[in-house]
Design a protein around this motif. Structure first.
Motif, PDB file in Angstrom:
ATOM      1  N   SER A   1       0.832  -1.197   0.000  1.00 32.84           N
ATOM      2  CA  SER A   1       0.000   0.000   0.000  1.00 32.84           C
ATOM      3  C   SER A   1       0.872   1.254   0.000  1.00 32.84           C
ATOM      4  CB  SER A   1      -0.919  -0.015   1.213  1.00 32.84           C
ATOM      5  OG  SER A   1      -1.682   1.161   1.258  1.00 32.84           O
ATOM      6  N   LEU A   2       1.920   1.234   0.810  1.00 34.32           N
ATOM      7  CA  LEU A   2       2.850   2.359   0.863  1.00 34.32           C
ATOM      8  C   LEU A   2       3.491   2.591  -0.504  1.00 34.32           C
ATOM      9  CD1 LEU A   2       4.339   4.429   2.687  1.00 34.32           C
ATOM     10  CD2 LEU A   2       6.032   2.641   3.115  1.00 34.32           C
ATOM     11  N   LEU A   3       3.930   1.521  -1.145  1.00 35.92           N
ATOM     12  CA  LEU A   3       4.547   1.633  -2.466  1.00 35.92           C
ATOM     13  C   LEU A   3       3.546   2.140  -3.498  1.00 35.92           C
ATOM     14  CD1 LEU A   3       7.027   1.116  -4.298  1.00 35.92           C
ATOM     15  CD2 LEU A   3       6.124  -1.194  -4.652  1.00 35.92           C
ATOM     16  N   ASP A   4       2.340   1.594  -3.483  1.00 32.39           N
ATOM     17  CA  ASP A   4       1.334   2.007  -4.462  1.00 32.39           C
ATOM     18  C   ASP A   4       0.938   3.474  -4.293  1.00 32.39           C
ATOM     19  OD1 ASP A   4       1.384  -0.559  -5.443  1.00 32.39           O
ATOM     20  OD2 ASP A   4      -0.499  -1.178  -4.485  1.00 32.39           O
ATOM     21  N   ASP A   5       0.834   3.918  -3.047  1.00 34.30           N
ATOM     22  CA  ASP A   5       0.373   5.287  -2.785  1.00 34.30           C
ATOM     23  C   ASP A   5       1.476   6.339  -2.904  1.00 34.30           C
ATOM     24  OD1 ASP A   5      -2.125   4.258  -2.348  1.00 34.30           O
ATOM     25  OD2 ASP A   5      -1.996   4.328  -0.161  1.00 34.30           O
ATOM     26  N   PHE A   6       2.699   6.016  -2.462  1.00 25.69           N
ATOM     27  CA  PHE A   6       3.748   7.030  -2.396  1.00 25.69           C
ATOM     28  C   PHE A   6       5.017   6.664  -3.151  1.00 25.69           C
ATOM     29  CE2 PHE A   6       1.236   7.346   1.536  1.00 25.69           C
ATOM     30  CZ  PHE A   6       0.741   8.646   1.376  1.00 25.69           C
ATOM     31  N   GLY A   7       5.044   5.515  -3.806  1.00 31.02           N
ATOM     32  CA  GLY A   7       6.248   5.066  -4.494  1.00 31.02           C
ATOM     33  C   GLY A   7       6.745   6.031  -5.549  1.00 31.02           C
ATOM     34  N   HIS A   8       5.833   6.687  -6.241  1.00 34.93           N
ATOM     35  CA  HIS A   8       6.227   7.624  -7.300  1.00 34.93           C
ATOM     36  C   HIS A   8       6.920   8.864  -6.740  1.00 34.93           C
ATOM     37  CE1 HIS A   8       2.307   9.078  -5.959  1.00 34.93           C
ATOM     38  NE2 HIS A   8       2.624  10.267  -6.464  1.00 34.93           N
ATOM     39  N   GLN A   9       6.764   9.139  -5.436  1.00 36.23           N
ATOM     40  CA  GLN A   9       7.382  10.305  -4.810  1.00 36.23           C
ATOM     41  C   GLN A   9       8.683   9.963  -4.094  1.00 36.23           C
ATOM     42  OE1 GLN A   9       4.384  11.634  -2.086  1.00 36.23           O
ATOM     43  NE2 GLN A   9       3.025  12.407  -3.700  1.00 36.23           N
ATOM     44  N   MET A  10       8.999   8.687  -3.965  1.00 36.22           N
ATOM     45  CA  MET A  10      10.172   8.259  -3.192  1.00 36.22           C
ATOM     46  C   MET A  10      11.456   8.411  -3.996  1.00 36.22           C
ATOM     47  SD  MET A  10       8.897   4.708  -1.533  1.00 36.22           S
ATOM     48  CE  MET A  10       8.193   4.681   0.065  1.00 36.22           C
ATOM     49  N   PRO A  11      12.568   8.628  -3.293  1.00 37.87           N
ATOM     50  CA  PRO A  11      13.865   8.591  -3.972  1.00 37.87           C
ATOM     51  C   PRO A  11      14.095   7.170  -4.506  1.00 37.87           C
ATOM     52  CG  PRO A  11      14.067   9.514  -1.747  1.00 37.87           C
ATOM     53  CD  PRO A  11      12.668   8.995  -1.893  1.00 37.87           C
ATOM     54  N   PRO A  12      14.820   7.048  -5.614  1.00 38.28           N
ATOM     55  CA  PRO A  12      15.022   5.726  -6.232  1.00 38.28           C
ATOM     56  C   PRO A  12      15.585   4.669  -5.280  1.00 38.28           C
ATOM     57  CG  PRO A  12      15.819   7.441  -7.684  1.00 38.28           C
ATOM     58  CD  PRO A  12      15.441   8.112  -6.392  1.00 38.28           C
ATOM     59  N   GLY A  13      16.518   5.031  -4.417  1.00 41.27           N
ATOM     60  CA  GLY A  13      17.104   4.059  -3.486  1.00 41.27           C
ATOM     61  C   GLY A  13      16.081   3.551  -2.473  1.00 41.27           C
ATOM     62  N   SER A  14      15.253   4.441  -1.940  1.00 40.66           N
ATOM     63  CA  SER A  14      14.228   4.051  -0.974  1.00 40.66           C
ATOM     64  C   SER A  14      13.164   3.186  -1.633  1.00 40.66           C
ATOM     65  CB  SER A  14      13.571   5.294  -0.370  1.00 40.66           C
ATOM     66  OG  SER A  14      14.503   6.048   0.350  1.00 40.66           O
TER      67      SER A  14
ATOM     68  N   GLU B   1      10.756  -2.150  -2.572  1.00 41.85           N
ATOM     69  CA  GLU B   1      10.406  -3.219  -3.509  1.00 41.85           C
ATOM     70  C   GLU B   1      11.076  -4.535  -3.123  1.00 41.85           C
ATOM     71  OE1 GLU B   1      11.635  -1.337  -7.132  1.00 41.85           O
ATOM     72  OE2 GLU B   1       9.609  -0.548  -7.535  1.00 41.85           O
ATOM     73  N   GLU B   2      12.313  -4.467  -2.628  1.00 35.72           N
ATOM     74  CA  GLU B   2      13.013  -5.675  -2.178  1.00 35.72           C
ATOM     75  C   GLU B   2      12.328  -6.284  -0.956  1.00 35.72           C
ATOM     76  OE1 GLU B   2      17.076  -4.559  -1.565  1.00 35.72           O
ATOM     77  OE2 GLU B   2      17.449  -4.297  -3.718  1.00 35.72           O
ATOM     78  N   GLN B   3      11.915  -5.419  -0.015  1.00 35.32           N
ATOM     79  CA  GLN B   3      11.209  -5.916   1.167  1.00 35.32           C
ATOM     80  C   GLN B   3       9.899  -6.587   0.764  1.00 35.32           C
ATOM     81  OE1 GLN B   3      11.000  -2.199   3.346  1.00 35.32           O
ATOM     82  NE2 GLN B   3      12.387  -3.018   4.914  1.00 35.32           N
ATOM     83  N   ILE B   4       9.191  -5.978  -0.152  1.00 43.16           N
ATOM     84  CA  ILE B   4       7.935  -6.559  -0.639  1.00 43.16           C
ATOM     85  C   ILE B   4       8.208  -7.898  -1.316  1.00 43.16           C
ATOM     86  CG2 ILE B   4       6.073  -6.271  -2.321  1.00 43.16           C
ATOM     87  CD1 ILE B   4       6.201  -3.239  -1.657  1.00 43.16           C
ATOM     88  N   GLY B   5       9.288  -7.970  -2.090  1.00 41.07           N
ATOM     89  CA  GLY B   5       9.657  -9.209  -2.771  1.00 41.07           C
ATOM     90  C   GLY B   5       9.924 -10.352  -1.819  1.00 41.07           C
TER      91      GLY B   5
END
Length: 134
Positions: free
Chosen positions: A73-86, A91-95
């Motif tokens: 949910s965090l990735l879907d809602d705010f992923g586009h605003q995050m720095p690439p490293g974060s 994404e790795e944690q979700i994986g």
């Protein structure tokens, strides 16, 4: 395959049921009075109609499943605003939690069905995996 009421299905595997036969209307004290035994075989390929589908969705979520939902949910809602490293770290944690989520989804889709076969027999509480589309 997702089963629904009214769908024509075929039994995918042979089934065998064996049990003791007791006199009807007997008292609980007469449970030892066995009249014989009954064996029933339903052959694979027998066709019938789904009368009822019981979905079992009461499986509790594990900590990993809850964490997957939260992070996704965090990735879907705010992923586009995050720095690439974060974003990559998230994404790795979700994986790493994906296998737990997939297993949970499989369990959520479990259903049992009541099927009335063309020969008049009724099979109730059978797992949907026992059937294919007719």
């Amino acid at each position: 395959m997702v089963l629904k009421e009214g769908l024509r299905v075929k039994l995918a595997a042979d089934l065998e049921w064996a049990g003791a036969v007791t006199p009807a209307g007997g008292s609980p004290a007469d449970t030892g009075a066995v009249a014989g035994s009954l064996s029933l075989y339903l052959a694979a390929g027998i066709e019938g109609t789904v009368e009822r589908v019981n979905e079992h969705r009461d499986r509790p979520q594990t900590q990993d499943v809850r964490e997957y939902v939260r992070l996704k949910s965090l990735l879907d809602d705010f992923g586009h605003q995050m720095p690439p490293g974060s974003r990559r770290q998230l994404e790795e944690q979700i994986g790493t939690l994906e296998p737990a989520w997939s297993a949970h989804q499989e369990q959520q889709r479990r259903a049992t069905v009541r099927v009335r076969f063309d020969n008049g027999f009724v099979l109730d509480g059978a797992h949907e995996e026992l059937f294919t589309s007719a």
